[in-house]
Write an enzyme that holds these catalytic residues in place. Structure first.
Site, PDB file in Angstrom:
ATOM      1  N   CYS A 169      -7.081  -0.972  -0.646  1.00 25.13           N
ATOM      2  CA  CYS A 169      -5.837  -1.493  -0.075  1.00 25.13           C
ATOM      3  C   CYS A 169      -6.046  -2.917   0.429  1.00 25.13           C
ATOM      4  O   CYS A 169      -6.909  -3.149   1.272  1.00 25.13           O
ATOM      5  CB  CYS A 169      -5.356  -0.615   1.073  1.00 25.13           C
ATOM      6  SG  CYS A 169      -3.853  -1.260   1.814  1.00 25.13           S
TER       7      CYS A 169
ATOM      8  N   SER B  41       0.832   6.818  -4.804  1.00 20.25           N
ATOM      9  CA  SER B  41       0.787   6.668  -3.351  1.00 20.25           C
ATOM     10  C   SER B  41       1.622   5.501  -2.817  1.00 20.25           C
ATOM     11  O   SER B  41       1.562   4.380  -3.324  1.00 20.25           O
ATOM     12  CB  SER B  41      -0.667   6.475  -2.932  1.00 20.25           C
ATOM     13  OG  SER B  41      -0.741   6.464  -1.526  1.00 20.25           O
TER      14      SER B  41
ATOM     15  N   THR C 195       6.055   1.304  -8.332  1.00 20.43           N
ATOM     16  CA  THR C 195       7.168   0.413  -8.000  1.00 20.43           C
ATOM     17  C   THR C 195       8.473   0.820  -8.691  1.00 20.43           C
ATOM     18  O   THR C 195       9.555   0.687  -8.104  1.00 20.43           O
ATOM     19  CB  THR C 195       6.782  -1.032  -8.376  1.00 20.43           C
ATOM     20  OG1 THR C 195       5.602  -1.368  -7.627  1.00 20.43           O
ATOM     21  CG2 THR C 195       7.861  -2.030  -8.055  1.00 20.43           C
TER      22      THR C 195
HETATM   23  C1  LIG Z   1       5.517  -0.235  -1.227  1.00 25.92           C
HETATM   24  C2  LIG Z   1       4.172   0.185  -1.727  1.00 25.92           C
HETATM   25  C3  LIG Z   1       3.324   0.917  -0.898  1.00 25.92           C
HETATM   26  C4  LIG Z   1       2.054   1.320  -1.344  1.00 25.92           C
HETATM   27  N1  LIG Z   1       1.258   2.058  -0.520  1.00 25.92           N
HETATM   28  C5  LIG Z   1       0.066   2.522  -0.971  1.00 25.92           C
HETATM   29  C6  LIG Z   1      -0.732   3.369  -0.161  1.00 25.92           C
HETATM   30  O1  LIG Z   1      -0.351   3.755   0.963  1.00 25.92           O
HETATM   31  N2  LIG Z   1      -1.941   3.755  -0.657  1.00 25.92           N
HETATM   32  C7  LIG Z   1      -2.380   3.393  -1.907  1.00 25.92           C
HETATM   33  O2  LIG Z   1      -3.475   3.796  -2.319  1.00 25.92           O
HETATM   34  N3  LIG Z   1      -1.626   2.605  -2.708  1.00 25.92           N
HETATM   35  C8  LIG Z   1      -0.417   2.161  -2.276  1.00 25.92           C
HETATM   36  N4  LIG Z   1       0.353   1.375  -3.105  1.00 25.92           N
HETATM   37  C9  LIG Z   1      -0.148   0.998  -4.443  1.00 25.92           C
HETATM   38  C10 LIG Z   1       0.413   1.910  -5.542  1.00 25.92           C
HETATM   39  O3  LIG Z   1       0.022   3.261  -5.334  1.00 25.92           O
HETATM   40  C11 LIG Z   1      -0.068   1.452  -6.951  1.00 25.92           C
HETATM   41  O4  LIG Z   1      -1.476   1.513  -7.015  1.00 25.92           O
HETATM   42  C12 LIG Z   1       0.362   0.022  -7.291  1.00 25.92           C
HETATM   43  O5  LIG Z   1       1.608  -0.284  -6.723  1.00 25.92           O
HETATM   44  C13 LIG Z   1       0.416  -0.236  -8.802  1.00 25.92           C
HETATM   45  O6  LIG Z   1       1.371   0.577  -9.456  1.00 25.92           O
HETATM   46  P1  LIG Z   1       2.909   0.110  -9.717  1.00 25.92           P
HETATM   47  O7  LIG Z   1       2.855  -1.261 -10.289  1.00 25.92           O
HETATM   48  O8  LIG Z   1       3.478   1.144 -10.650  1.00 25.92           O
HETATM   49  O9  LIG Z   1       3.587   0.133  -8.384  1.00 25.92           O
HETATM   50  C14 LIG Z   1       1.625   0.969  -2.664  1.00 25.92           C
HETATM   51  C15 LIG Z   1       2.477   0.237  -3.505  1.00 25.92           C
HETATM   52  C16 LIG Z   1       3.744  -0.157  -3.059  1.00 25.92           C
HETATM   53  C17 LIG Z   1       4.640  -0.928  -3.993  1.00 25.92           C
END
Ligand SMILES: Cc1cc2nc3c(=O)[nH]c(=O)nc-3n(C[C@H](O)[C@H](O)[C@H](O)COP(=O)(O)O)c2cc1C
Length: 312
Positions: free
Chosen positions: A133, A24, A274
């Site tokens: 969040c 997400s 990311t």
């Molecule tokens: C730019 C950005 C926007 C995000 N928006 C959401 C969101 O709208 N809803 C949500 O549940 N998580 C959101 N996340 C969290 C990611 O879904 C994920 O849980 C978190 O980034 C960890 O994974 P990663 O390290 O691979 O990014 C967002 C993350 C990023 C970087």
């Protein structure tokens, strides 16, 4: 099955071609990512958080790069439920992968209202309940840090989500993540996803002000990976394994070996977030890398690997 290796999984009753999701907020509503890769190659796809009303999100700047990661304070910017149904569902219908819609709200009623309207949509396989969040003032993480509130919002949504799978996304910065995980499962969650981002800050030393207009943002990317692996393993041992509840593990994954760590820790599936910003089609490389690892490790079925952490 390719080369005698089966990387398909069963996730809360859903049959998925492989264990890799995009997560997400990092891949829009699918059409954005579809410019870079064939979405049907994914095991699953999770939309940006959807709220009842459209949201502009927080003021800019709302992202900043950090060592091995980034902070974001997007603040649930999204098109809102009406436009989502009208414009985005028809796109998602054509994606030919398991689509999960990420639900967000400031009150339990708001979560319920969004779920009720989406529960009959055939394009949707399941919901991911975002109660973790860190970037909104009311709602969001406030629900996800208190086991009692986790139980209340989960059971309210479960009552109206029909046949769809309900996955609850856990907040990582809590004293005992197993307590919130258990509260979600006891209230009817079919699956758990973890982790969301950690609240963090970057300061501009010249102005002595926070770089983000929101002051704080959520830390994601490789910097959080070892914590995420630990938390997945903890939730797997304390809650998920005994209850037969699948975990979608995420946090800093950018290579197949990162993904395999999460699976060994207890995740049935993995999420890429990311890393999509640097390499939008990295999921394809990760899926192929998982297949190659299984081949060279004589693993005929990826499910053998789930929770196979060896302590000796
Ligand atoms: C730019 C950005 C926007 C995000 N928006 C959401 C969101 O709208 N809803 C949500 O549940 N998580 C959101 N996340 C969290 C990611 O879904 C994920 O849980 C978190 O980034 C960890 O994974 P990663 O390290 O691979 O990014 C967002 C993350 C990023 C970087």
């Amino acid at each position: 099955m390719t080369n005698g290796v089966d990387i398909s999984i069963e996730f809360a009753g859903l049959k998925l071609a492989n264990p890799v999701f995009t997560v997400s907020g990092t891949c829009g509503y699918a059409d954005e990512l579809a410019d870079f890769m064939d979405i049907k190659s994914l095991g699953g796809f999770i939309t940006k958080s959807i709220t009842l009303k459209p949201r502009k999100g927080n003021a800019a700047p709302r992202i900043v790069e950090t060592d091995s990661g980034m902070l974001n304070a997007i603040g649930w910017a999204n098109v809102g439920l009406d436009k989502f149904i009208e414009e985005k569902i028809p796109i998602l219908e054509k994606m030919n992968t398991a689509v999960f819609v990420n639900l967000a709200g400031q009150t339990i009623n708001e979560y319920v209202a969004v779920t009720e309207r989406l529960a009959s949509q055939s394009a949707i396989a399941g919901f991911e309940l975002n109660i973790s969040c860190p970037n909104v003032e009311q709602g969001g993480i406030n629900f996800g840090t208190d086991p009692k509130q986790v139980g209340e919002v989960t059971s309210a949504v479960k009552k109206v989500c029909g046949e769809k799978i309900l996955m609850v996304k856990l907040a990582p910065a809590v004293t005992d993540i197993s307590a919130t995980a258990k509260a979600a499962v006891d209230a009817g969650a079919d699956a758990l996803s973890l982790i969301n981002t950690f609240t963090a800050m970057v300061i501009d030393i010249e102005t002595r002000m926070p770089v983000l207009a929101n002051r704080t943002g959520g830390l994601s990317g490789p910097a959080i990976k070892p914590i995420a692996v630990y938390l997945v393993n903890k939730v797997y041992n304390d809650v998920a394994k005994g209850g037969g509840i699948p975990i979608l593990g995420m946090g800093g994954i950018r290579t197949a070996s990162d993904a395999i760590e999460f699976i060994i820790a207890g995740a049935s599936a993995v999420g890429i977030g990311t890393a999509n910003f640097m390499e939008p089609d990295c999921s394809i490389r990760i899926i192929e890398g998982i297949r190659q690892y299984c081949t060279r490790s004589n693993i005929t079925n990826i499910r053998e690997l789930v929770g196979s952490l060896s302590l000796e």
